[in-house]
Design a protein around this motif. Sequence first.
Motif, short mmCIF file in Angstrom:
data_model
loop_
_atom_site.label_atom_id
_atom_site.label_comp_id
_atom_site.label_asym_id
_atom_site.label_seq_id
_atom_site.Cartn_x
_atom_site.Cartn_y
_atom_site.Cartn_z
N ILE A 11 14.19 -17.56 44.11
CA ILE A 11 15.42 -17.86 44.39
C ILE A 11 16.38 -16.71 43.46
O ILE A 11 16.24 -16.65 42.10
CB ILE A 11 16.32 -19.70 43.24
N ILE A 12 16.52 -15.70 43.84
CA ILE A 12 16.58 -14.69 43.70
C ILE A 12 18.34 -14.50 42.65
O ILE A 12 19.27 -15.13 43.03
CB ILE A 12 16.84 -13.37 44.22
N ASP A 13 18.58 -13.99 41.53
CA ASP A 13 19.39 -14.27 40.49
C ASP A 13 20.45 -15.85 40.56
O ASP A 13 21.94 -15.09 40.86
CB ASP A 13 20.40 -13.06 40.76
N PRO A 14 19.42 -16.80 40.41
CA PRO A 14 20.72 -18.52 40.55
C PRO A 14 21.68 -17.66 38.89
O PRO A 14 21.17 -18.81 38.56
CB PRO A 14 19.49 -18.76 40.43
N TYR A 15 22.31 -17.76 39.57
CA TYR A 15 23.68 -17.70 38.04
C TYR A 15 24.12 -19.15 37.87
O TYR A 15 24.54 -19.92 36.98
CB TYR A 15 24.21 -16.69 37.66
N GLN A 16 25.23 -19.58 39.32
CA GLN A 16 25.76 -20.74 39.03
C GLN A 16 24.88 -21.22 40.41
O GLN A 16 24.85 -20.53 41.44
CB GLN A 16 26.89 -19.98 39.48
N ILE A 17 25.07 -22.24 40.84
CA ILE A 17 24.50 -23.13 41.52
C ILE A 17 25.23 -24.34 42.06
O ILE A 17 26.08 -24.90 41.49
CB ILE A 17 23.00 -23.64 41.35
N GLY A 18 24.78 -24.86 43.34
CA GLY A 18 25.70 -26.00 43.59
C GLY A 18 25.40 -26.59 44.98
O GLY A 18 25.02 -26.10 45.84
N TYR A 19 25.73 -27.63 45.03
CA TYR A 19 25.24 -28.57 46.79
C TYR A 19 26.40 -28.72 47.28
O TYR A 19 27.99 -29.64 46.61
CB TYR A 19 24.91 -29.96 46.09
N SER A 20 26.75 -28.55 47.67
CA SER A 20 28.12 -28.68 48.64
C SER A 20 28.01 -30.18 49.11
O SER A 20 26.96 -31.37 48.60
CB SER A 20 27.96 -28.97 50.98
N PRO A 21 29.41 -30.97 49.22
CA PRO A 21 29.52 -32.88 49.48
C PRO A 21 28.63 -33.18 49.78
O PRO A 21 28.05 -34.29 49.93
CB PRO A 21 30.88 -32.84 49.34
N ASN A 22 28.04 -32.93 51.27
CA ASN A 22 27.22 -33.68 51.90
C ASN A 22 25.84 -33.46 52.22
O ASN A 22 25.34 -33.95 52.39
CB ASN A 22 27.89 -33.06 53.91
N HIS A 23 25.43 -32.24 51.06
CA HIS A 23 24.15 -31.78 50.85
C HIS A 23 23.81 -31.14 51.53
O HIS A 23 22.25 -31.07 51.49
CB HIS A 23 23.31 -33.49 50.65
#
Length: 342
Positions: free
Chosen positions: A114-126
Amino acid sequence: MRTFMSKTGQNWIAACAVLTLIPLSHLAFAQASIPADPKAEPKLAVILNSGEASVSLIDMPSRKVIKTVPVGKEPHHLMITPDQKTLLIANAAGNDVVLMNPVSGELTGKIPDIIDPYQIGYSPNHKWFIANGNRLDRVDVYQAQGADLKLAKSIKLGKTPSHIAFTSDSKTAFITLQDSSELAAIDLDTQTVIWKMPTGKVPAGLWMTPGDQYLLVGITGEDNVQVIDWKNRKEVKRIHTGKGAHNFRPLGDKKHVFLSNRIASTISLINMQTLEKVGDITGLPAGPDDMEITPDGKTMWVTFRFSKKVGVIDIPSMKLVTVIPVGKSPHGVFFTPRAGWE
């Protein structure tokens, strides 16, 4: 944002927090959450030491660090999987995501490449998972089934992609571009850029107000929150908060959201209905950054990026109760259960 410091941000103010605030009656990216039990008490706080490639595990009742765990280079942000069972720790310079049991602090695995993952997040529907490549100026969109991630598209977007927010229907993701001073919108189904618009200097934290009405943008290079009518791509107003306006954490009442001001070393409280600042917590150590709130809504934990400390704030009195020494450049903070992200 990886570093943002000035002489003001380096100052240590050794005093309890004071708030000028009207009385209270008691989404960065989208946070996967379940309704919090206000009687539940979290036991373990996880603190990312981005400058030391480690995680500090804090026993919350005693407020003492019980273990420091190496996890990988530059762990900046973290979040829980939709099933609430696994904590994802994104190592920006390590190019991977480490898996942790959020209750015991035990490392359970790793997602490589997972290249350069500074900030991460799931969409509301996952369905979607986003990793912002702060260093490489790119945004990677993954198809997600929990921690099983499959790259859908890598998007070259602008300089220094930072924080993330989503529409509630999971159709659009918004990304702040720190060094381009822009806000971008991405269509998740097609993984294409819909539009970009200018913002204030060095935009960072993002928060969507209830009903997807406005985007709040922490303008870290200035001293305000920019309120954006994202449907019409125009600024509505600026809310003056403090120098280094950076990141958001909602109180959980669907009405108020906290904002950390890194350089001013304060935390502001904003009414999302009136779009006004209603108070400031002052007298904090240097560099307040990420925040988390206990399920009863009474206690907030905050990392102090420039001070190698974590603070515990009593929300009803709005006073700093204690600080806990941790590693260098503490960034993300997490515990479960916690107050709702709304």
